[in-house]
Design an enzyme around this catalytic site. Structure first.
Site, PDB file in Angstrom:
ATOM      1  N   CYS A  89       0.833  -1.205   0.000  1.00  0.00           N
ATOM      2  CA  CYS A  89       0.000   0.000   0.000  1.00  0.00           C
ATOM      3  C   CYS A  89       0.876   1.267   0.000  1.00  0.00           C
ATOM      4  CB  CYS A  89      -0.986  -0.030   1.151  1.00  0.00           C
ATOM      5  SG  CYS A  89      -2.380   1.108   0.918  1.00  0.00           S
ATOM      6  N   HIS A 175      -3.782  -5.187  -0.041  1.00  0.00           N
ATOM      7  CA  HIS A 175      -3.234  -5.731   1.198  1.00  0.00           C
ATOM      8  C   HIS A 175      -3.326  -7.254   1.218  1.00  0.00           C
ATOM      9  CE1 HIS A 175      -2.552  -2.028   3.538  1.00  0.00           C
ATOM     10  NE2 HIS A 175      -3.582  -1.542   2.863  1.00  0.00           N
ATOM     11  N   GLU A 177      -1.501  -9.141   2.796  1.00  0.00           N
ATOM     12  CA  GLU A 177      -1.100  -9.594   4.133  1.00  0.00           C
ATOM     13  C   GLU A 177      -2.279  -9.627   5.103  1.00  0.00           C
ATOM     14  OE1 GLU A 177      -1.224  -5.194   4.909  1.00  0.00           O
ATOM     15  OE2 GLU A 177      -1.013  -6.563   3.202  1.00  0.00           O
TER      16      GLU A 177
END
Length: 235
Positions: A89, A175, A177
């Site tokens: 990001c 994202h 993650e």
């Protein structure tokens, strides 16, 4: 033991699902809290892996947040030297800036869980594990594809959702993650932003995280493990 240095801007945007494959690949993880202490430039440039995490500030706002300029300088040197670097990001936007690309506001904020469309290069590499999987998006800016980089993914609102520079650098606007496990912290930390975006709902975002988070986290772990394997860092 090789070391992985993660630059964190807010507590709740952490390594998430990526922590496990990084540790499994043999890295000792260290955290640098951006803005709270000076970034040790040589240390950051020489770390075996640098991860620049997300945050709610603009990549080009170094006049307001001077430490961003230090991060861009580190990224510029690492990327030129071919050292393994990962951006998420805000981190991806800072990588794009370091490579000479433009970062600017998108036509609208992109917040919520939705899949990305992979390019041919994306389907052929580590991002293949994300194909068709709803992932978390949370950004209002977007970047142009840096010179020499290869685009890997897109959405209708954001034509450059991920890029690679050789094998050593990987950047995600979204994202991968995020696994939904600590998503309540996102809802609290971004409460003001959520309230300011028409159509966004805390209960709806919470339900999406419950529904999509576990599969997204598993896909993210597989994606990062594959990228680390390409670097020669197999579990």
């Amino acid at each position: 033991m090789p070391d992985a240095l993660a630059i964190r801007h807010v507590q709740f945007e952490d390594l998430g699902a990526f922590a496990a494959p990084i540790a499994a690949a043999g890295y000792a993880i260290r955290i640098h809290e951006a803005g709270l202490e000076p970034l040790p430039q040589r240390d950051a440039e020489e770390a075996d892996l640098l991860v620049v995490l997300g945050g709610p500030i603009g990549a080009a706002e170094s006049d307001l947040y001077p430490f961003l300029a230090d991060t861009v300088a580190v990224l510029r040197n690492r990327l030129a030297a071919g050292r393994p670097t990962l951006g998420l990001c805000l981190g991806a936007q800072l990588m794009a800036l370091a490579l000479g690309a433009r970062v600017a506001p998108a036509p609208a904020k992109e917040i919520g869980w939705a899949p990305v469309t992979l390019t041919e290069a994306g389907r052929a590499g580590p991002l293949r594990h994300l194909d068709g999987v709803p992932v978390l998006h949370w950004h209002g800016d977007r970047f142009d594809l840096p010179p020499g980089a290869e685009g890997l993914a897109a959405t209708p609102l954001c034509p450059h959702q991920a890029f690679a520079l050789g094998r050593h650098a990987l950047a995600f606007q979204f994202h991968p993650e995020a696994d939904g496990g600590a998503f309540e912290r996102w809802l609290i930390g971004h409460a003001v932003e959520i309230a300011g975006v028409p159509g966004l709902s805390v209960p709806a975002l919470r339900e999406e995280a419950r529904r999509y988070g576990p599969a997204a986290g598993e896909a993210g772990r597989r994606c990062l493990a594959a990228w680390l394997a390409d670097l020669g860092r197999r579990p």
